[in-house]
Design a protein around this motif. Structure first.
Motif, PDB file in Angstrom:
ATOM      1  N   GLN A  60      -8.622   4.590   6.800  1.00 56.79           N
ATOM      2  CA  GLN A  60      -7.916   3.732   5.862  1.00 56.79           C
ATOM      3  C   GLN A  60      -7.992   2.275   6.309  1.00 56.79           C
ATOM      4  O   GLN A  60      -7.994   1.981   7.505  1.00 56.79           O
ATOM      5  CB  GLN A  60      -6.443   4.145   5.765  1.00 56.79           C
ATOM      6  CG  GLN A  60      -6.223   5.572   5.314  1.00 56.79           C
ATOM      7  CD  GLN A  60      -6.677   5.808   3.894  1.00 56.79           C
ATOM      8  OE1 GLN A  60      -6.396   5.004   3.012  1.00 56.79           O
ATOM      9  NE2 GLN A  60      -7.399   6.881   3.666  1.00 56.79           N
ATOM     10  N   ASP A  94      -1.432   3.977   4.606  1.00 55.11           N
ATOM     11  CA  ASP A  94      -2.029   2.688   4.983  1.00 55.11           C
ATOM     12  C   ASP A  94      -1.385   2.099   6.247  1.00 55.11           C
ATOM     13  O   ASP A  94      -1.957   1.260   6.911  1.00 55.11           O
ATOM     14  CB  ASP A  94      -1.916   1.698   3.822  1.00 55.11           C
ATOM     15  CG  ASP A  94      -2.792   2.089   2.648  1.00 55.11           C
ATOM     16  OD1 ASP A  94      -3.965   2.434   2.890  1.00 55.11           O
ATOM     17  OD2 ASP A  94      -2.317   2.063   1.498  1.00 55.11           O
ATOM     18  N   GLN A 134      -7.262  -2.016   4.525  1.00 49.02           N
ATOM     19  CA  GLN A 134      -7.173  -2.949   3.406  1.00 49.02           C
ATOM     20  C   GLN A 134      -7.380  -4.381   3.899  1.00 49.02           C
ATOM     21  O   GLN A 134      -6.936  -4.733   4.999  1.00 49.02           O
ATOM     22  CB  GLN A 134      -5.797  -2.878   2.748  1.00 49.02           C
ATOM     23  CG  GLN A 134      -5.398  -1.528   2.197  1.00 49.02           C
ATOM     24  CD  GLN A 134      -4.011  -1.579   1.574  1.00 49.02           C
ATOM     25  OE1 GLN A 134      -3.871  -1.626   0.371  1.00 49.02           O
ATOM     26  NE2 GLN A 134      -2.998  -1.570   2.414  1.00 49.02           N
ATOM     27  N   GLY A 160       0.815  -1.205   0.000  1.00 55.12           N
ATOM     28  CA  GLY A 160       0.000   0.000   0.000  1.00 55.12           C
ATOM     29  C   GLY A 160       0.844   1.249   0.000  1.00 55.12           C
ATOM     30  O   GLY A 160       2.029   1.229  -0.347  1.00 55.12           O
ATOM     31  N   THR A 203      -4.774  -4.192   7.012  1.00 60.92           N
ATOM     32  CA  THR A 203      -3.929  -3.056   7.362  1.00 60.92           C
ATOM     33  C   THR A 203      -4.800  -1.945   7.937  1.00 60.92           C
ATOM     34  O   THR A 203      -5.963  -1.788   7.564  1.00 60.92           O
ATOM     35  CB  THR A 203      -3.153  -2.521   6.140  1.00 60.92           C
ATOM     36  OG1 THR A 203      -4.060  -1.893   5.221  1.00 60.92           O
ATOM     37  CG2 THR A 203      -2.406  -3.640   5.435  1.00 60.92           C
ATOM     38  N   TYR A 204      -4.210  -1.198   8.850  1.00 60.30           N
ATOM     39  CA  TYR A 204      -4.899  -0.090   9.534  1.00 60.30           C
ATOM     40  C   TYR A 204      -4.040   1.146   9.372  1.00 60.30           C
ATOM     41  O   TYR A 204      -2.897   1.172   9.829  1.00 60.30           O
ATOM     42  CB  TYR A 204      -5.087  -0.426  11.013  1.00 60.30           C
ATOM     43  CG  TYR A 204      -5.864   0.585  11.824  1.00 60.30           C
ATOM     44  CD1 TYR A 204      -7.066   0.230  12.407  1.00 60.30           C
ATOM     45  CD2 TYR A 204      -5.395   1.873  12.038  1.00 60.30           C
ATOM     46  CE1 TYR A 204      -7.796   1.131  13.171  1.00 60.30           C
ATOM     47  CE2 TYR A 204      -6.120   2.789  12.788  1.00 60.30           C
ATOM     48  CZ  TYR A 204      -7.316   2.416  13.352  1.00 60.30           C
ATOM     49  OH  TYR A 204      -8.047   3.316  14.103  1.00 60.30           O
ATOM     50  N   THR A 211      -6.694  -7.414  -3.160  1.00 56.35           N
ATOM     51  CA  THR A 211      -6.595  -6.219  -2.315  1.00 56.35           C
ATOM     52  C   THR A 211      -7.932  -5.493  -2.384  1.00 56.35           C
ATOM     53  O   THR A 211      -8.368  -5.093  -3.470  1.00 56.35           O
ATOM     54  CB  THR A 211      -5.479  -5.267  -2.794  1.00 56.35           C
ATOM     55  OG1 THR A 211      -4.228  -5.954  -2.765  1.00 56.35           O
ATOM     56  CG2 THR A 211      -5.386  -4.053  -1.888  1.00 56.35           C
ATOM     57  N   GLU A 212      -8.571  -5.350  -1.235  1.00 55.87           N
ATOM     58  CA  GLU A 212      -9.832  -4.613  -1.154  1.00 55.87           C
ATOM     59  C   GLU A 212      -9.659  -3.473  -0.160  1.00 55.87           C
ATOM     60  O   GLU A 212      -9.054  -3.653   0.911  1.00 55.87           O
ATOM     61  CB  GLU A 212     -10.977  -5.530  -0.724  1.00 55.87           C
ATOM     62  CG  GLU A 212     -11.346  -6.564  -1.786  1.00 55.87           C
ATOM     63  CD  GLU A 212     -12.642  -7.292  -1.467  1.00 55.87           C
ATOM     64  OE1 GLU A 212     -13.091  -8.071  -2.306  1.00 55.87           O
ATOM     65  OE2 GLU A 212     -13.198  -7.070  -0.356  1.00 55.87           O
ATOM     66  N   LYS A 213     -10.210  -2.297  -0.492  1.00 59.94           N
ATOM     67  CA  LYS A 213     -10.027  -1.112   0.345  1.00 59.94           C
ATOM     68  C   LYS A 213     -11.358  -0.544   0.823  1.00 59.94           C
ATOM     69  O   LYS A 213     -11.474   0.643   1.070  1.00 59.94           O
ATOM     70  CB  LYS A 213      -9.245  -0.049  -0.438  1.00 59.94           C
ATOM     71  CG  LYS A 213      -7.856  -0.507  -0.843  1.00 59.94           C
ATOM     72  CD  LYS A 213      -7.064   0.600  -1.490  1.00 59.94           C
ATOM     73  CE  LYS A 213      -5.649   0.135  -1.810  1.00 59.94           C
ATOM     74  NZ  LYS A 213      -4.803   1.201  -2.379  1.00 59.94           N
ATOM     75  N   LYS A 214     -12.338  -1.425   0.976  1.00 63.13           N
ATOM     76  CA  LYS A 214     -13.655  -0.955   1.373  1.00 63.13           C
ATOM     77  C   LYS A 214     -13.804  -0.826   2.884  1.00 63.13           C
ATOM     78  O   LYS A 214     -14.743  -0.205   3.377  1.00 63.13           O
ATOM     79  CB  LYS A 214     -14.726  -1.909   0.833  1.00 63.13           C
ATOM     80  CG  LYS A 214     -14.767  -1.987  -0.687  1.00 63.13           C
ATOM     81  CD  LYS A 214     -15.808  -2.990  -1.158  1.00 63.13           C
ATOM     82  CE  LYS A 214     -15.797  -3.094  -2.677  1.00 63.13           C
ATOM     83  NZ  LYS A 214     -16.769  -4.120  -3.167  1.00 63.13           N
TER      84      LYS A 214
END
Length: 350
Positions: A280, A256, A282, A252, A274-275, A296-299
């Protein structure tokens, strides 16, 4: 081995429900039997949800802790919990309405217990805390078996299947030690640490062994600065036998920040979250032997723990509400708004 495109197709996650926990919880974990999801509350309670039915009804909380409950570990029908005041508790029959306390230690540590881990044979539970101690207890009666002082702040602990331990510290080093404290080997993850403006930043945030205990995954951040930490989420893959760093993943952008939890799936891939800076987050799948993630999803916003159900077909991600209040400032009409936790439930469609 399943080819990566087929693996992605087989394990593409789909969110099917969100549980609400108010106030915020820390780690959320499934019990080994899969009948209950347990989360440590920032209100000194241990929250539980029934997973025997599709209603996922919340069960009565377990009470008796004094501060944030961040340590959670299981063995069969035993649940171990620990809090920021240093208390350690062993519960039994956790799926019932009133689980019993088998034993408890009010002063297991001098302050915040960060992590718990149970040995493969279920006879020992290890705890790490802000007092720089690694302590190993009998799961049967809570009696102290070993106590080791760690020079650097110990962050994460896991048992190796042979009864030795892996301990990740604030400087990014993973110590492989015997219960007596004798060092077996070190894994150098110092890329996960920086000293910035007199602040120690980074360190080992999470670690996991694959099912054959041949591969060690270590998660954290390659920090750029102190204060509000900025840096790229980083995953290190080590060969356990040699200690060699096999692969380094950067996952990221600088906002991220942290790989904060990860899990080796039975199929051999890692799922992790990830935080980063508020808002943010992932969800990532990666194979240790490949160069890049295959999902990889970022929702998600602010996820901080991931736990797979024993059926391998569902998992839970505990998060913090978007727009969370991180510094305690009055927000509205002079009232402090506490944070809460959406717990996202995902399924793997058959």
């Amino acid at each position: 081995m399943i080819e990566t495109p087929e693996l992605l197709k087989k394990y593409q996650p789909k969110q099917f429900k969100v549980l609400e926990a108010d106030p915020q919880v820390s780690t959320a974990r499934f019990s080994p039997c899969g009948k209950v999801l347990v989360a440590g509350g920032y209100d000194a309670k241990v929250r539980r949800w029934n997973f025997e039915t599709e209603e996922f009804k919340e069960l009565p909380a377990l009470e008796g802790h004094h501060g944030w409950v961040e340590g959670i570990a299981f063995h069969e029908d035993q649940l171990f919990t620990a809090d920021s005041w240093g208390k350690l508790v062993c519960w039994k029959s956790l799926v019932g309405e009133k689980p019993e306390i088998v034993w408890q230690n009010e002063q297991a540590h001098d302050g915040w217990v960060r992590e718990l881990a149970v040995s493969a044979d279920g006879k020992l539970v290890a705890s790490t805390a802000i007092d720089h101690k690694l302590k190993i207890w009998s799961t049967a009666d809570g009696k102290l078996q070993h106590e080791i002082t760690i020079a650097e702040d110990p962050r994460v602990v896991r048992f190796h299947p042979d009864g030795t331990l892996l301990l990740g510290d604030a400087k990014g080093i993973v110590h492989w030690i015997k219960p007596s404290g004798e060092l077996i080997k070190k894994f150098d993850g110092s890329v996960l640490f920086v000293l910035s403006r007199l602040q120690d930043c980074g360190g080992v945030q999470c670690l996991a062994l694959d099912k054959e205990a041949k591969t060690l995954a270590v998660g954290g951040v390659a920090p750029k600065n102190g204060g509000t930490v900025v840096g790229i989420p980083t995953l290190l893959i080590f060969d356990v036998a040699t200690g060699e760093l096999k692969t380094k993943f950067t996952l990221g952008a600088e906002q991220d920040v942290n790989v904060c939890d990860l899990h080796f799936h039975e199929e051999g891939f890692l799922s992790l979250i990830t935080y980063g800076t508020p808002g943010q987050g992932q969800l990532i799948y990666v194979r240790p032997e490949e160069k890049a993630p295959f999902l990889t999803e970022k929702k998600l916003a602010n996820p901080h723990s991931i736990s797979w159900h024993p059926d391998g077909k569902r998992f839970a991600v505990a998060a913090t509400n978007a727009g969370s209040n991180g510094n305690g400032r009055p927000v509205k009409d002079g009232k402090y708004l506490s944070n809460k936790s959406p717990i996202h439930l995902f399924a793997i469609p058959s």
